[in-house]
Design an enzyme around this catalytic site. Structure first.
Site: not given
Length: 358
Positions: A33, A116, A134
């Site tokens: 991520e 996020y 996001d």
């Protein structure tokens, strides 16, 4: 059929086979991520594989030297991400016994982990029913629901976050969140979206009203600062000089050659009269052997015009000796440097000026 079910059905037929989707390890999900922030999946995949091979666990990342971490990260940009990851890995090992918090509320407390990323780790690793929101998700729901509130405002973000949470499949949050990421990355893209392949086309307000290209709305334009850099690459008996950037600026903790920054691009005549040049070399009079053409390098908030000047130094000045590290030029690739420098060295055969004296 509800939005989430349509999206998951589409995803099951079209999902991309990515390595971080085959694990529930919160460490590897976290790495993926963070790498994918501001990075295309195609580029991020190679970095993810290299990073997790070099640092396969949170312990190995915590124990690594920060210079090693930055070197592995080199080329991805936004180096604060790597420094935050290193600091957070140390915190998890030193204070949490090497175990990640298993909830959004715990993850959001960690350095460098925002809304996020905390949501993504919570959903993918721990199946917590939270919506990972996001830029992709803001764009999708601004279009589907015709939201004209600017997405770069607190009001716009709150409005779209509420919509995203209401659309979440609480029974399958891990699959749903992956589905909406793929949908934004392959169909509902910022430019040239593939509307006629869209599984939720009939629901889309922007398509009905022909406002796809107008949404999402942004109220602010990014103002770019223009900067002019002249990098000086000194050569002395096959060696050169570098230092680590320590200012709170771009490329913090990365290595670079001596730098002269100016209000406009300097000519060579102006460069050799500049205070920074005189401080570097004093009256030693280095020989200029190569001057590159100016090149433009664009960051999100800055536009840099840079040139490189290779000089042969017969006598090392006190400033070069004390303020810089002297290394063999062929060792420069062992150090983490800005992509601007990395790209220049890859394109220009500078090593021909660094034949070691026998």
């Amino acid at each position: 059929m509800v939005f989430s079910h349509i999206l998951i059905e589409w995803y099951e037929r079209n999902k991309r086979d990515l390595p971080w989707r085959h694990t529930s390890d919160p460490y590897k999900i976290w790495v993926s991520e963070v790498i994918l922030q501001q990075t295309r999946v195609a580029q991020g995949l190679e970095y993810y594989l290299n990073f997790t091979e070099t640092f396969p666990t949170v312990y190995s990342l915590a124990e690594a030297d920060i210079d090693r971490v930055l070197k592995v990260w080199q080329g991805l940009g936004y180096y604060t991400r790597a420094r935050n990851m290193h600091a957070t890995a140390k915190y998890i090992v030193d204070n949490l016994g090497g175990v990640f918090p298993s909830s959004y509320s715990g993850l959001i407390q960690l350095k460098g982990i925002g809304d996020y990323t905390a949501s993504a780790i919570a959903a993918f690793a721990f199946r917590e029913p939270v919506a990972a929101v996001d830029g992709n998700v803001y764009r999708i729901f601004a279009r589907v629901f015709g939201v004209e509130t600017p997405i770069d405002t607190s009001k716009g973000k709150a409005e779209l976050k509420a919509i995203a949470s209401s659309m979440l499949d609480v029974e399958r949050p891990h699959i749903y969140n992956q589905a909406i990421m793929d949908f934004g990355g392959t169909l509902c893209m910022p430019k040239n979206p593939r509307c006629y392949e869209c599984p939720v086309l009939e629901m889309c307000s922007a398509f009905r009203n022909r406002t796809v290209d107008d949404l999402p709305v942004k109220s602010k334009k990014v103002k770019q600062t223009i900067r002019y850099f002249t990098y000086i690459i000194p050569e002395n008996r096959g060696k050169t000089f570098i230092s680590k950037r320590s200012k709170s600026d771009i490329w913090h903790s990365l290595y670079e050659f001596p730098l002269v920054e100016s209000e406009r691009q300097l000519t060579i005549e102006e460069l050799v009269k500049d205070e920074s040049w005189l401080s570097l070399f004093g009256d030693t009079m280095p020989e200029i052997v190569h001057v590159s053409s100016p090149a433009k390098y664009v960051l999100s908030h800055q536009k840099i015009f840079a040139q490189f000047v290779v000089v042969k130094v017969a006598t090392v000045s006190p400033v070069l000796e004390q303020a810089y590290s002297q290394i063999n030029f062929d060792e420069i690739h062992e150090y983490s440097t800005p992509r601007l420098i990395e790209g220049y060295l890859a394109a220009e055969p500078v090593e021909k000026y660094f034949k070691r004296n026998v």
